[in-house]
Design a protein around this motif. Sequence first.
Motif, short mmCIF file in Angstrom:
data_model
loop_
_atom_site.label_atom_id
_atom_site.label_comp_id
_atom_site.label_asym_id
_atom_site.label_seq_id
_atom_site.Cartn_x
_atom_site.Cartn_y
_atom_site.Cartn_z
N ALA A 1 -12.27 3.00 5.06
CA ALA A 1 -13.08 4.04 4.63
C ALA A 1 -13.31 5.52 4.78
CB ALA A 1 -14.35 4.25 5.56
N GLU A 2 -11.33 5.38 5.08
CA GLU A 2 -10.76 6.44 5.61
C GLU A 2 -9.63 7.22 5.34
OE1 GLU A 2 -11.66 7.75 9.91
OE2 GLU A 2 -11.33 5.01 9.48
N ASP A 3 -8.84 5.99 4.60
CA ASP A 3 -7.69 5.71 4.15
C ASP A 3 -7.36 4.73 2.67
OD1 ASP A 3 -5.57 5.74 2.28
OD2 ASP A 3 -4.31 5.85 4.37
N ASP A 4 -8.24 4.87 1.19
CA ASP A 4 -9.05 3.76 0.48
C ASP A 4 -7.41 3.55 0.08
OD1 ASP A 4 -10.85 3.15 -1.38
OD2 ASP A 4 -9.76 3.97 -2.44
N THR A 5 -6.16 3.92 0.19
CA THR A 5 -4.95 3.27 -0.68
C THR A 5 -4.59 1.73 0.62
OG1 THR A 5 -3.51 3.89 1.41
CG2 THR A 5 -3.49 4.65 -0.73
N ILE A 6 -5.78 1.35 1.70
CA ILE A 6 -5.65 0.78 2.81
C ILE A 6 -5.93 -0.65 1.46
CG2 ILE A 6 -6.35 -0.73 4.12
CD1 ILE A 6 -5.85 1.64 6.15
N ARG A 7 -7.08 -0.27 0.80
CA ARG A 7 -7.83 -1.58 0.44
C ARG A 7 -7.30 -2.40 -0.81
NH1 ARG A 7 -13.65 -1.24 -0.31
NH2 ARG A 7 -13.23 0.50 0.19
N GLU A 8 -7.35 -3.36 -1.01
CA GLU A 8 -6.66 -4.34 -2.43
C GLU A 8 -7.46 -4.52 -3.68
OE1 GLU A 8 -4.69 -5.31 -5.12
OE2 GLU A 8 -3.48 -6.32 -3.08
N VAL A 9 -7.08 -3.58 -4.17
CA VAL A 9 -8.26 -3.14 -5.30
C VAL A 9 -8.06 -4.89 -6.52
CG1 VAL A 9 -7.55 -1.23 -5.64
CG2 VAL A 9 -6.12 -2.38 -7.28
N ALA A 10 -7.71 -5.50 -6.14
CA ALA A 10 -7.47 -6.61 -6.95
C ALA A 10 -9.29 -7.69 -6.11
CB ALA A 10 -6.37 -7.51 -6.72
N LEU A 11 -9.43 -7.46 -5.34
CA LEU A 11 -10.22 -7.91 -4.29
C LEU A 11 -11.54 -7.25 -4.78
CD1 LEU A 11 -9.40 -8.26 -0.51
CD2 LEU A 11 -9.16 -9.89 -2.43
N GLY A 12 -11.22 -6.60 -5.90
CA GLY A 12 -13.20 -5.69 -6.53
C GLY A 12 -13.80 -4.62 -5.26
N GLY A 13 -13.29 -4.59 -4.13
CA GLY A 13 -14.62 -3.70 -2.82
C GLY A 13 -13.93 -4.10 -1.69
N PRO A 14 -13.93 -5.29 -1.05
CA PRO A 14 -13.85 -5.51 -0.08
C PRO A 14 -12.72 -5.38 1.00
CG PRO A 14 -14.70 -7.76 -1.05
CD PRO A 14 -14.32 -6.61 -1.73
N ASP A 15 -12.84 -4.31 1.90
CA ASP A 15 -11.41 -4.16 2.73
C ASP A 15 -10.88 -5.82 2.92
OD1 ASP A 15 -13.71 -4.55 4.44
OD2 ASP A 15 -13.01 -2.60 5.57
N THR A 16 -9.74 -5.29 4.04
CA THR A 16 -9.45 -6.10 4.70
C THR A 16 -9.16 -5.61 5.67
OG1 THR A 16 -7.30 -5.83 3.54
CG2 THR A 16 -8.43 -7.48 2.46
N CYS A 17 -7.74 -5.16 6.54
CA CYS A 17 -7.23 -5.30 8.13
C CYS A 17 -7.11 -4.10 8.11
CB CYS A 17 -5.26 -6.02 8.13
SG CYS A 17 -5.02 -7.96 7.95
N SER A 18 -7.38 -3.07 8.78
CA SER A 18 -7.19 -1.46 9.40
C SER A 18 -6.30 -1.39 9.46
CB SER A 18 -8.66 -1.66 9.87
OG SER A 18 -8.24 -1.93 11.23
N ARG A 19 -5.85 0.12 9.94
CA ARG A 19 -4.51 0.18 10.63
C ARG A 19 -4.29 1.21 11.77
NH1 ARG A 19 -4.11 -3.12 7.06
NH2 ARG A 19 -2.39 -2.87 5.17
N THR A 20 -3.24 1.35 12.53
CA THR A 20 -3.58 2.49 13.41
C THR A 20 -2.46 3.70 12.92
OG1 THR A 20 -2.43 1.67 15.35
CG2 THR A 20 -4.47 1.11 15.21
N ARG A 21 -2.78 4.64 13.04
CA ARG A 21 -1.56 5.83 12.44
C ARG A 21 -0.69 6.61 14.13
NH1 ARG A 21 -2.01 11.01 10.84
NH2 ARG A 21 -0.59 11.98 9.70
N LEU A 22 -0.55 7.27 14.20
CA LEU A 22 0.63 8.10 15.14
C LEU A 22 0.36 9.28 14.73
CD1 LEU A 22 1.79 7.55 18.49
CD2 LEU A 22 4.01 8.21 17.04
#
Length: 453
Positions: free
Chosen positions: A137-158
């Motif tokens: 929701a905050e960084d769309d580059t995380i999303r795998e577009v091949a899944l057609g929308g669902p998100d997967t793992c999230s991340r943490t950033r320093l």
Amino acid sequence: MHADVERFSFDQRRHFLRVIQQQGRVTLPADGNEQVAILLHHLQALAEDLIGPYGVPSPASGGTLGPGFRIDRPSPDGGSGLLRIGRGRYWVHGRACENDTEDLLFTAQPDLPDAGVPKDGTHLAYLDVWERHLSAAEDDTIREVALGGPDTCSRTRLVWRVRLTADTPPGRVMDAADIAAGWSAWEAFLQPPDRGLLAVRADRGPGPLEPCAADPVAGYLGPENQLYRVQIQRGSKDGDPTFSWSRDNGSVVHPAVRIAGTTAVLRDQPRDKRTAPAVGSLVEVVDDHGTLRGTPGLLARVLDIDDEGEEYVVHLSTGPAEPIGADRHPLLRRWDHPDVAGGGGVPRRADDGALVVEAAGGAGWLTLEDGVQIRFRPPSGTGTVYRTGDYWTFPARTLTGDVGWPRDADGLPADVPPHGVDHVYGPLALVTVADGRATAVQDLRRGFRPTPV
């Protein structure tokens, strides 16, 4: 962090070395997350033991420090900006802060929105470092577009920011030698250690969502397993402190393409009915700027939903003072406390739409729902500084009818400091400002040399 998980199981005090997967057993996300947390803890502890609380990689010979996060004045040939930040790496309490931009301007830092020019005088330039959770929701580059929308793992950033302060801790002075000798006092000044305590238990009470308030049976009676989150909404510095709570760790969010006035246009259709916005539900308007500033988001009730056109539109009871565009990654975060006046063991509604933080000795135990009760307690003999964004999480389980919370020596719910968000700090320079320009810079960094091969 607002991840959609069943619990956070890492506990440094247990000194676990690794997680062992066993054949034929169920594996949970918490297991993998705990393994990563174990490794990260050991790596950060090792780096801090070798480097110290802060340090910059420096040449193997000579007394010159490396360029990482060196604070300089603008170049004498007319360079712009208040200060420049050197490219490179700087270690703060085992965390590697990396600046990838050559001569980054102080006012152009990506994670310090609206960095203003300080008043004239001598300031401490220091590095403020913390871990930020990011979902698709905050960084769309995380999303795998091949899944057609669902998100997967999230991340943490320093996240790191070079900040300036002219204030000093009690008994300290704005002097290089004093700062080096008493840096622990500066860290306690920048992040007060007394940020309030919380205890949690499962016991029947008069909560507003109790299915049968007269039922004397004790314990958690919710219909589902949950990961509750209690989070400080308005901190002590902004008035009387308030808090919000969620059954899902605050992980139910709806990214928006824009929020203007009381209208929010969502980026995606809700994934299911359970997490979809509902009329009367409470949401927080969140965006990058507010998160990075550490300011509370605006709380609003959902008044209406228009999902029959091309856009999914949510109408709110109140809205931000200025429109928020997609570049700031706005979203609506759901909180679960109902719109009730409170009192009599139920949290009281505050003027910001959250709930009033009432320390023990006044309200004592407060009932959230389904037998879940919490108690705020200030550290004994000290002034408590509740800070926006500080949080506690705890699992509630239907099988045991209880919540997961540590106990004290007497077997009672322990008073626990916030689980996060924790900041760490490192000194960089003393900066003298006159007429809005830096006139002198004294380097406060500490160097370390790589081990010879």
